[in-house]
Design a protein around this motif. Structure first.
Motif, PDB file in Angstrom:
ATOM      1  N   UNK A  79       2.385  -4.001 -10.764  1.00 40.05           N
ATOM      2  CA  UNK A  79       2.610  -3.500  -9.247  1.00 40.05           C
ATOM      3  C   UNK A  79       2.741  -4.556  -8.655  1.00 40.05           C
ATOM      4  N   UNK A  80       4.087  -4.627  -7.940  1.00 42.40           N
ATOM      5  CA  UNK A  80       4.526  -5.684  -6.899  1.00 42.40           C
ATOM      6  C   UNK A  80       3.799  -5.515  -5.505  1.00 42.40           C
ATOM      7  N   UNK A  81       2.729  -6.025  -5.055  1.00 39.40           N
ATOM      8  CA  UNK A  81       2.095  -5.255  -3.808  1.00 39.40           C
ATOM      9  C   UNK A  81       3.054  -5.732  -2.622  1.00 39.40           C
ATOM     10  N   UNK A  82       3.393  -6.797  -2.690  1.00 39.74           N
ATOM     11  CA  UNK A  82       4.548  -7.395  -1.441  1.00 39.74           C
ATOM     12  C   UNK A  82       5.543  -6.361  -1.243  1.00 39.74           C
ATOM     13  N   UNK A  83       6.187  -5.633  -2.220  1.00 43.16           N
ATOM     14  CA  UNK A  83       7.165  -4.815  -2.306  1.00 43.16           C
ATOM     15  C   UNK A  83       6.757  -3.479  -1.769  1.00 43.16           C
ATOM     16  N   UNK A  84       5.543  -3.032  -1.962  1.00 44.77           N
ATOM     17  CA  UNK A  84       5.021  -1.873  -1.765  1.00 44.77           C
ATOM     18  C   UNK A  84       4.831  -1.835  -0.029  1.00 44.77           C
ATOM     19  N   UNK A  85       4.351  -2.823   0.249  1.00 44.66           N
ATOM     20  CA  UNK A  85       4.045  -3.262   1.864  1.00 44.66           C
ATOM     21  C   UNK A  85       5.260  -3.080   2.479  1.00 44.66           C
ATOM     22  N   UNK A  86       6.280  -4.023   1.879  1.00 44.79           N
ATOM     23  CA  UNK A  86       7.565  -3.891   2.761  1.00 44.79           C
ATOM     24  C   UNK A  86       8.188  -2.592   2.817  1.00 44.79           C
ATOM     25  N   UNK A  87       8.045  -1.700   1.890  1.00 41.91           N
ATOM     26  CA  UNK A  87       8.558  -0.178   1.987  1.00 41.91           C
ATOM     27  C   UNK A  87       7.653   0.584   2.772  1.00 41.91           C
ATOM     28  N   UNK A  88       6.274   0.121   2.960  1.00 42.48           N
ATOM     29  CA  UNK A  88       5.268   0.999   3.554  1.00 42.48           C
ATOM     30  C   UNK A  88       5.053   2.218   2.423  1.00 42.48           C
ATOM     31  N   UNK A  89       4.900   2.125   1.592  1.00 46.71           N
ATOM     32  CA  UNK A  89       4.616   2.762   0.217  1.00 46.71           C
ATOM     33  C   UNK A  89       3.455   2.651  -0.383  1.00 46.71           C
ATOM     34  N   UNK A  90       2.349   3.490  -0.206  1.00 45.91           N
ATOM     35  CA  UNK A  90       1.176   3.451  -0.587  1.00 45.91           C
ATOM     36  C   UNK A  90       0.977   3.800  -2.315  1.00 45.91           C
ATOM     37  N   UNK A  91      -0.205   3.426  -2.693  1.00 48.76           N
ATOM     38  CA  UNK A  91      -0.431   3.733  -4.097  1.00 48.76           C
ATOM     39  C   UNK A  91      -0.457   4.987  -4.447  1.00 48.76           C
ATOM     40  N   UNK A  92      -0.966   5.956  -3.618  1.00 48.26           N
ATOM     41  CA  UNK A  92      -0.982   7.568  -4.054  1.00 48.26           C
ATOM     42  C   UNK A  92       0.309   7.900  -4.265  1.00 48.26           C
ATOM     43  N   UNK A  93       1.493   7.624  -3.476  1.00 48.52           N
ATOM     44  CA  UNK A  93       2.853   7.885  -3.457  1.00 48.52           C
ATOM     45  C   UNK A  93       3.463   7.464  -4.939  1.00 48.52           C
ATOM     46  N   UNK A  94       3.029   6.141  -5.155  1.00 44.44           N
ATOM     47  CA  UNK A  94       3.597   5.546  -6.427  1.00 44.44           C
ATOM     48  C   UNK A  94       2.945   6.270  -7.665  1.00 44.44           C
ATOM     49  N   UNK A  95       1.656   6.517  -7.667  1.00 43.69           N
ATOM     50  CA  UNK A  95       0.975   7.090  -8.713  1.00 43.69           C
ATOM     51  C   UNK A  95       1.447   8.468  -8.903  1.00 43.69           C
ATOM     52  N   UNK A  96       1.695   9.225  -7.856  1.00 40.81           N
ATOM     53  CA  UNK A  96       2.066  10.708  -7.962  1.00 40.81           C
ATOM     54  C   UNK A  96       3.716  10.775  -8.484  1.00 40.81           C
ATOM     55  N   UNK A  97       4.447   9.910  -8.122  1.00 36.58           N
ATOM     56  CA  UNK A  97       5.499  10.010  -8.695  1.00 36.58           C
ATOM     57  C   UNK A  97       5.808   9.566 -10.138  1.00 36.58           C
ATOM     58  N   UNK A  98       4.645   8.591 -10.484  1.00 36.46           N
ATOM     59  CA  UNK A  98       4.653   8.040 -12.102  1.00 36.46           C
ATOM     60  C   UNK A  98       4.068   9.423 -12.735  1.00 36.46           C
ATOM     61  N   UNK A  99       3.324  10.337 -12.274  1.00 32.45           N
ATOM     62  CA  UNK A  99       2.789  11.587 -13.090  1.00 32.45           C
ATOM     63  C   UNK A  99       3.724  12.253 -13.145  1.00 32.45           C
ATOM     64  N   UNK A 100       4.594  12.715 -12.343  1.00 29.06           N
ATOM     65  CA  UNK A 100       5.572  13.524 -12.045  1.00 29.06           C
ATOM     66  C   UNK A 100       6.780  13.236 -13.314  1.00 29.06           C
ATOM     67  N   UNK A 101       6.635  12.067 -13.539  1.00 28.93           N
ATOM     68  CA  UNK A 101       7.541  11.526 -14.689  1.00 28.93           C
ATOM     69  C   UNK A 101       6.949  11.491 -15.958  1.00 28.93           C
ATOM     70  N   UNK A 102       5.779  12.059 -16.052  1.00 27.44           N
ATOM     71  CA  UNK A 102       4.691  11.862 -17.364  1.00 27.44           C
ATOM     72  C   UNK A 102       4.280  10.758 -17.583  1.00 27.44           C
ATOM     73  N   UNK A 103       4.016   9.901 -16.708  1.00 28.66           N
ATOM     74  CA  UNK A 103       3.621   8.556 -17.019  1.00 28.66           C
ATOM     75  C   UNK A 103       2.131   8.208 -16.381  1.00 28.66           C
ATOM     76  N   UNK A 104       1.083   8.113 -17.013  1.00 30.66           N
ATOM     77  CA  UNK A 104      -0.248   7.850 -16.552  1.00 30.66           C
ATOM     78  C   UNK A 104      -0.798   6.498 -16.282  1.00 30.66           C
ATOM     79  N   UNK A 105      -0.120   5.593 -17.031  1.00 28.29           N
ATOM     80  CA  UNK A 105      -0.456   4.027 -17.073  1.00 28.29           C
ATOM     81  C   UNK A 105       0.616   3.357 -16.669  1.00 28.29           C
ATOM     82  N   UNK A 106       0.225   2.642 -15.638  1.00 27.24           N
ATOM     83  CA  UNK A 106       1.357   1.610 -14.849  1.00 27.24           C
ATOM     84  C   UNK A 106       1.663   0.702 -16.001  1.00 27.24           C
TER      85      UNK A 106
END
Length: 224
Positions: free
Chosen positions: A100-127
């Motif tokens: 995970x590129x933390x700087x890009x998450x901060x720049x987009x104001x996009x938190x880990x919960x949102x990221x992990x939720x969208x990964x799970x929606x696509x059937x991916x549980x491991x980053x």
């Protein structure tokens, strides 16, 4: 009462026309600019519907003006990368090589919960299984899994596959689509013969489609 109904129906069709003019992209994918336009359209449409004392033309003119402005800007954005970046922003790579590129998450104001939720929606549980994760301008996450984690395809196994294509709709809601029959080189007599073999008339068929392999699928759920 009748005036209110008249104004509501008129504004409804005007808003529908404006949205259609803005294109399918506005419906299926909202960038920040599109989202703002959608909110303004909703507000402009509500005013003349709620207040019968408000002149109707004062509600219609801003709606049409906004629609035309959106169409013009969308057309200009087709030829101007700078304008596209200004209106829609740019996709951001938030996962690269399983990290995970933390700087890009901060720049987009996009938190880990949102990221992990969208990964799970696509059937991916491991980053760590993700080669690239791209945050699109619409806010959706596009995920490209690592090659070892992608489903096996016939190409991977060296297996030949035939052409599939899309089935052609020949009957819908009991109505024969003659233009579609013409496109596949058939006529209504052929269709009626095939349906008659199944003991059906076109009016009894809810849906009938012709596959690229020549097979006719018939769904006879229509209520007579």
């Amino acid at each position: 009462m009748l005036i209110t109904i008249y104004r509501t129906v008129l504004i409804y069709f005007i808003v529908l026309l404006v949205v259609r003019l803005m294109g399918k992209r506005e419906i299926g994918q909202l960038s920040p600019f599109d989202f703002v336009v959608a909110i303004i359209i909703a507000e402009l449409a509500a005013i003349p519907m709620e207040s019968t004392n408000f002149p109707l033309w004062k509600g219609i003119v801003p709606l049409v003006t906004l629609g035309i402005l959106e169409v013009i800007l969308s057309y200009l954005a087709l030829h101007s990368p700078f304008l596209r970046r200004l209106l829609d922003g740019e996709p951001q790579v938030v996962i690269k090589n399983g990290r995970i590129i933390k700087d890009e998450l901060r720049r987009a104001r996009y938190n880990l919960n949102d990221l992990l939720a969208q990964l799970r929606e696509k059937g991916i549980v491991n980053v760590g299984d993700v080669e690239f994760g791209v945050l699109e301008t619409s806010g959706k996450l596009s995920v490209i899994p690592k090659s070892q984690k992608r489903p096996v395809t016939p190409e991977d196994l060296g297996l030949p596959t035939g052409y599939e294509g899309l089935p052609t709709i020949l009957v819908m809601d009991g109505q024969v689509l003659r233009e579609n029959l013409r496109l596949v080189g058939l006529d209504e007599a052929w269709l009626k013969k095939r349906l008659a073999a199944a003991g059906l008339e076109p009016e009894q068929v809810f849906l009938a489609t012709l596959g690229t392999d020549g097979r006719l699928f018939i769904n006879e759920d229509r209520i007579l």
